[in-house]
Design a protein around this motif. Sequence first.
Motif, mmCIF file in Angstrom:
data_model
loop_
_atom_site.group_PDB
_atom_site.id
_atom_site.type_symbol
_atom_site.label_atom_id
_atom_site.label_comp_id
_atom_site.label_asym_id
_atom_site.label_seq_id
_atom_site.Cartn_x
_atom_site.Cartn_y
_atom_site.Cartn_z
ATOM 1 N N UNK A 107 -28.384 7.560 12.716
ATOM 2 C CA UNK A 107 -28.839 7.885 11.273
ATOM 3 C C UNK A 107 -29.930 6.433 10.778
ATOM 4 N N UNK A 108 -29.507 5.345 11.151
ATOM 5 C CA UNK A 108 -30.412 4.206 10.773
ATOM 6 C C UNK A 108 -31.722 4.675 11.181
ATOM 7 N N UNK A 109 -31.918 4.845 12.417
ATOM 8 C CA UNK A 109 -33.229 5.105 13.091
ATOM 9 C C UNK A 109 -34.180 6.266 12.442
ATOM 10 N N UNK A 110 -33.564 7.253 11.960
ATOM 11 C CA UNK A 110 -34.054 8.301 11.398
ATOM 12 C C UNK A 110 -34.642 7.934 9.841
ATOM 13 N N UNK A 124 -16.511 -0.606 19.093
ATOM 14 C CA UNK A 124 -15.148 -0.304 18.427
ATOM 15 C C UNK A 124 -15.201 -0.842 16.877
ATOM 16 N N UNK A 125 -16.131 -1.870 16.597
ATOM 17 C CA UNK A 125 -15.966 -2.517 15.147
ATOM 18 C C UNK A 125 -16.764 -1.487 14.280
ATOM 19 N N UNK A 126 -17.656 -0.805 14.785
ATOM 20 C CA UNK A 126 -18.714 -0.159 13.963
ATOM 21 C C UNK A 126 -18.367 1.347 13.928
ATOM 22 N N UNK A 127 -17.570 1.780 14.910
ATOM 23 C CA UNK A 127 -17.300 3.290 14.770
ATOM 24 C C UNK A 127 -16.863 3.770 13.564
ATOM 25 N N UNK A 128 -17.483 4.951 13.164
ATOM 26 C CA UNK A 128 -16.936 5.604 12.029
ATOM 27 C C UNK A 128 -17.177 4.852 10.549
ATOM 28 N N UNK A 182 -29.870 -4.369 18.090
ATOM 29 C CA UNK A 182 -30.021 -5.603 18.980
ATOM 30 C C UNK A 182 -29.107 -5.236 20.061
ATOM 31 N N UNK A 183 -27.876 -5.280 19.692
ATOM 32 C CA UNK A 183 -27.018 -5.017 20.866
ATOM 33 C C UNK A 183 -27.185 -3.739 21.812
ATOM 34 N N UNK A 184 -27.700 -2.506 20.944
ATOM 35 C CA UNK A 184 -28.159 -1.487 21.810
ATOM 36 C C UNK A 184 -29.153 -1.714 22.730
ATOM 37 N N UNK A 202 -26.529 -2.799 10.706
ATOM 38 C CA UNK A 202 -27.391 -1.973 11.644
ATOM 39 C C UNK A 202 -28.441 -2.696 12.633
ATOM 40 N N UNK A 203 -28.829 -3.794 11.876
ATOM 41 C CA UNK A 203 -29.854 -4.592 12.966
ATOM 42 C C UNK A 203 -28.985 -5.235 13.826
#
Length: 369
Positions: free
Chosen positions: A245-248, A25-29, A42-44, A37-38
């Motif tokens: 996007x960060x992974x790519x 919710x905090x990171x969306x958009x 980690x949460x993912x 990103x890190x």
Amino acid sequence: MIAVSRLRQLSWTTVVPVLGAVVLALAWGRDLGALLVTVVGVVLAATVLAAVHHAEVVALRVGEPFGSLVLAVAVTVIEVALIVTMMISGGDDAASLARDTVFAAVMITTNGIVGLSLLLGALRYGVTLFNSEGSGAALATVATLATLSLVLPTFTSSQPGPEFSGPQLAFAALASLTLYGVFVFTQTVRHRDFFLPVTPEGVKEVDDENDEHASPPTKRAAITSLCLLLLALVVVVGLAKVESPAIEDGVRAAGFPPSFVGVVIAMLVLLPETLAASRAALRQRIQISLNLGYGSAMASIGLTIPVIAVASIWLEGPLLLGLSSTHMVLLALTVVVSVLTVVPGRATRLQGSVHLVLMAAFLFLAVNP
């Protein structure tokens, strides 16, 4: 006192899906910096582990064969979510992402998980024992699925390039589902004894006291895990969208080819199975390790390819499934070595080392094609 008791009952698998929802919710958009990103990454990863844990709890409650299906479907949802999310945002470079991820999953399971399990078991017990009938059947299914879905597209002529035509893709998807369904029925119902661990004397181990499936969770625990599983899957899909996007960008910054994104996805999705297989090997239950390795490979192909085939109706661009000549050589060598490993029904640290060297070769060539 009641509040303290409830806090003690909370585990990381309960907290992580809720935490993931808050982070989503905090990171969306939003544009995320390197630190955020890190944190999201980690949460993912933690949410993926929690989702698989809750899927296992539900699987224990419902029993077989539905338990295996619950776990496989949960893992496949995670894998497909990551693939589709990155295919949508990746443009032309993502046309081969499904192939890269599925092939990476096959190599990680048949060489990484199997090799690590054999090596750990052999280092502790000298010789590892398993049921060659069940392992051979699983390996034959994996080899057939991989050939139908990943090798044939390189040689068909209906479409230019390493891709299926519409009817060919539909056939491959249907064949994959059929083979996977027949295998699950064989493993969990018809010939379950082929996939049970064996003792050093070669007798099938059926001691309920040592059987991880002997004590199913309560109905309340299963319902709780089901709710947390659904929440975790939603969080994984959302965080994958945020993190893609960060992974790519990270893969490009490291100078790796775009196909390495598929390796990252496969390693993330298969981390829980790797840990579970290693624990089983250290308890002298190598058959469980092989079941997890080959079963994960089958689920990755048998369930992911059909879902991606359906998703390709809405996705723009081609769906490249055919392997390159280098990858076909690795796949062929893996199948040959795996046959020689499982046929005797026993293996030493040498077989484990051979599979791990093949895994290292795959990773090296993924970075330096």
